[in-house]
Design a protein around this motif. Structure first.
Motif, PDB file in Angstrom:
ATOM      1  N   ASN A  23       0.755  -1.136  -0.127  1.00 36.73           N
ATOM      2  CA  ASN A  23      -0.114   0.060  -0.128  1.00 36.73           C
ATOM      3  C   ASN A  23       0.905   1.406  -0.148  1.00 36.73           C
ATOM      4  OD1 ASN A  23      -2.612   1.465   0.577  1.00 36.73           O
ATOM      5  ND2 ASN A  23      -1.792   2.055   2.345  1.00 36.73           N
ATOM      6  N   ASN A  27       0.100   1.917  -4.136  1.00 39.24           N
ATOM      7  CA  ASN A  27      -1.188   2.627  -3.983  1.00 39.24           C
ATOM      8  C   ASN A  27      -1.566   3.437  -5.103  1.00 39.24           C
ATOM      9  OD1 ASN A  27      -3.601   4.416  -3.281  1.00 39.24           O
ATOM     10  ND2 ASN A  27      -3.483   3.483  -1.229  1.00 39.24           N
ATOM     11  N   ASN A  28      -2.626   3.472  -5.814  1.00 41.72           N
ATOM     12  CA  ASN A  28      -2.885   4.178  -7.175  1.00 41.72           C
ATOM     13  C   ASN A  28      -2.575   5.579  -6.859  1.00 41.72           C
ATOM     14  OD1 ASN A  28      -3.080   1.891  -8.894  1.00 41.72           O
ATOM     15  ND2 ASN A  28      -5.442   1.777  -8.375  1.00 41.72           N
ATOM     16  N   LYS A  29      -2.766   6.010  -5.776  1.00 37.33           N
ATOM     17  CA  LYS A  29      -2.891   7.271  -5.632  1.00 37.33           C
ATOM     18  C   LYS A  29      -1.610   7.918  -5.434  1.00 37.33           C
ATOM     19  CE  LYS A  29      -4.867  11.129  -2.617  1.00 37.33           C
ATOM     20  NZ  LYS A  29      -5.400  11.340  -1.116  1.00 37.33           N
ATOM     21  N   PHE A  30      -0.967   8.911  -6.257  1.00 34.36           N
ATOM     22  CA  PHE A  30       0.342   9.547  -6.338  1.00 34.36           C
ATOM     23  C   PHE A  30       1.348   8.102  -6.911  1.00 34.36           C
ATOM     24  CE2 PHE A  30      -1.068  11.734  -2.508  1.00 34.36           C
ATOM     25  CZ  PHE A  30      -1.854  12.734  -3.278  1.00 34.36           C
ATOM     26  N   ARG A  34       5.443   7.371  -5.638  1.00 37.25           N
ATOM     27  CA  ARG A  34       5.508   6.067  -4.801  1.00 37.25           C
ATOM     28  C   ARG A  34       6.572   5.377  -5.384  1.00 37.25           C
ATOM     29  NH1 ARG A  34       1.247   5.465  -0.637  1.00 37.25           N
ATOM     30  NH2 ARG A  34      -0.285   7.001  -1.192  1.00 37.25           N
ATOM     31  N   THR A  81       3.319  16.739  -8.107  1.00 34.11           N
ATOM     32  CA  THR A  81       2.369  15.930  -7.376  1.00 34.11           C
ATOM     33  C   THR A  81       1.369  16.534  -6.273  1.00 34.11           C
ATOM     34  OG1 THR A  81       3.510  13.837  -7.975  1.00 34.11           O
ATOM     35  CG2 THR A  81       1.943  13.724  -6.133  1.00 34.11           C
TER      36      THR A  81
END
Length: 333
Positions: A23, A27-30, A34, A81
């Motif tokens: 996670n 995780n797809n966010k940012f 990541r 971002t």
């Protein structure tokens, strides 16, 4: 000690740790930020391991340039971002346990990551040859002598003073004294690093006064500096997510930049071999606290002096005066 024995690590703990890392980094966010962060952490660990295991192999590897390049790209990615971070906040947000990280602090990190990328390349013989042969001479001189004059204004500037001026607002009572002390330590280190990790080492390299053995120790300094520049952001994220405490986060950050002093102990002969250069750098550090116009004048003078000195274009009378000072001890070649 028994806790770390394999039989004491439950399957649930292993699964939870795996899910946490999955996670954290995928995780797809940012997602770009990541994944680039993970790539940097892997390369940093590989660089540190290879440096101690087989320095010659490290020196010949792509890690010499891929690690700082990854850090530079990561800093740009963070700027693109986290555009939602406060842009008018004068407090950097890093030197406290209550403030949000400011957008300007994230964006200005591009500048420091760029300086670090240049120095990684500049200390490598093949990369330095490529820089001097294929990149316009004005770029080398700009980064070595005038980065804070011609490049720094392109980025926002945060200050330690802003963080220290609102101690009652951006720090909890239990951590206020801690943050005031470590912020002052960091501020003092920053002034030292700006002039002696930055200017002085670049001056010495510009004049070819650093031996391969000393460059070996400088690379440890640069590897640890990359942690202070890039991994520090990751530590702040862990603190923000409350995976680690604020003191733990900052002490890890401090340990990365204070570790650079190990290299200074090992390369002390750079000073004895170029005492005059060290003295000129120290004068520049003092001038750092004077009006900006004087700082600009001094750095332009250093650019002219060291260029003329390197290219043997100084008048004979000047050379006779300055040569003993510039080469006190044995030239480090």
């Amino acid at each position: 000690c028994n806790f770390f024995r394999p039989q004491n690590i439950s399957m649930k703990t292993m699964i939870d740790t795996f899910q946490f890392l999955l996670n954290l980094f995928f995780n797809n966010k940012f997602i770009f930020h990541r994944v680039m962060g993970l790539a940097f952490l892997i390369q940093w660990a590989a660089s540190l391991f290879l440096y101690f295991y087989d320095y010659d192999l490290y020196y010949k590897s792509i890690l010499v340039w891929s690690l700082p390049l990854c850090g530079f790209i990561q800093s740009i990615g963070a700027t693109l971002t986290f555009t939602f971070l406060p842009k008018k906040q004068t407090d950097p947000g890093y030197y406290s346990d209550k403030s949000t990280l400011s957008y300007n602090f994230v964006k200005e990190n591009i500048y420091f990551a760029g300086l670090l990328l240049f120095q990684f390349l500049y200390m490598h013989d093949k990369c330095k040859l490529w820089i001097t042969d294929y990149i316009p001479y004005v770029i080398e001189s700009t980064v070595v002598f005038l980065p804070y004059i011609l490049i720094r204004p392109l980025f926002p500037k945060t200050s330690f003073r802003a963080s220290l001026s609102i101690n009652d607002k951006n720090k909890t009572e239990k951590n206020k004294t801690f943050y005031i002390i470590v912020t002052w330590i960091t501020k003092i280190f920053y002034v030292w690093a700006k002039h002696f990790i930055g200017f002085f080492l670049n001056y010495a390299r510009f004049l070819d006064r650093i031996s391969p053995e000393l460059i070996r120790h400088i690379y440890f300094m640069l590897i640890m500096s990359s942690a202070a520049t890039t991994i520090s952001m990751f530590l702040h994220t862990l603190k923000f997510k409350r995976y680690i405490g604020p003191r733990t986060s900052y002490l890890w950050y401090m340990s990365s930049y204070l570790a650079t002093f190990y290299s200074w102990v090992r390369i002390v002969e750079v000073f004895s071999g170029s005492f005059g250069l060290a003295l000129l750098t120290f004068i520049g550090m003092i001038i750092n606290f004077t009006p900006e116009a004087l700082q600009i004048l001094y750095q332009v003078w250093m650019l002219m002096l060291l260029n003329l000195f390197r290219d043997h274009l100084l008048p004979v009378e000047v050379v006779h005066w300055i040569l003993p000072l510039m080469t006190l001890g044995n030239p480090l070649k």
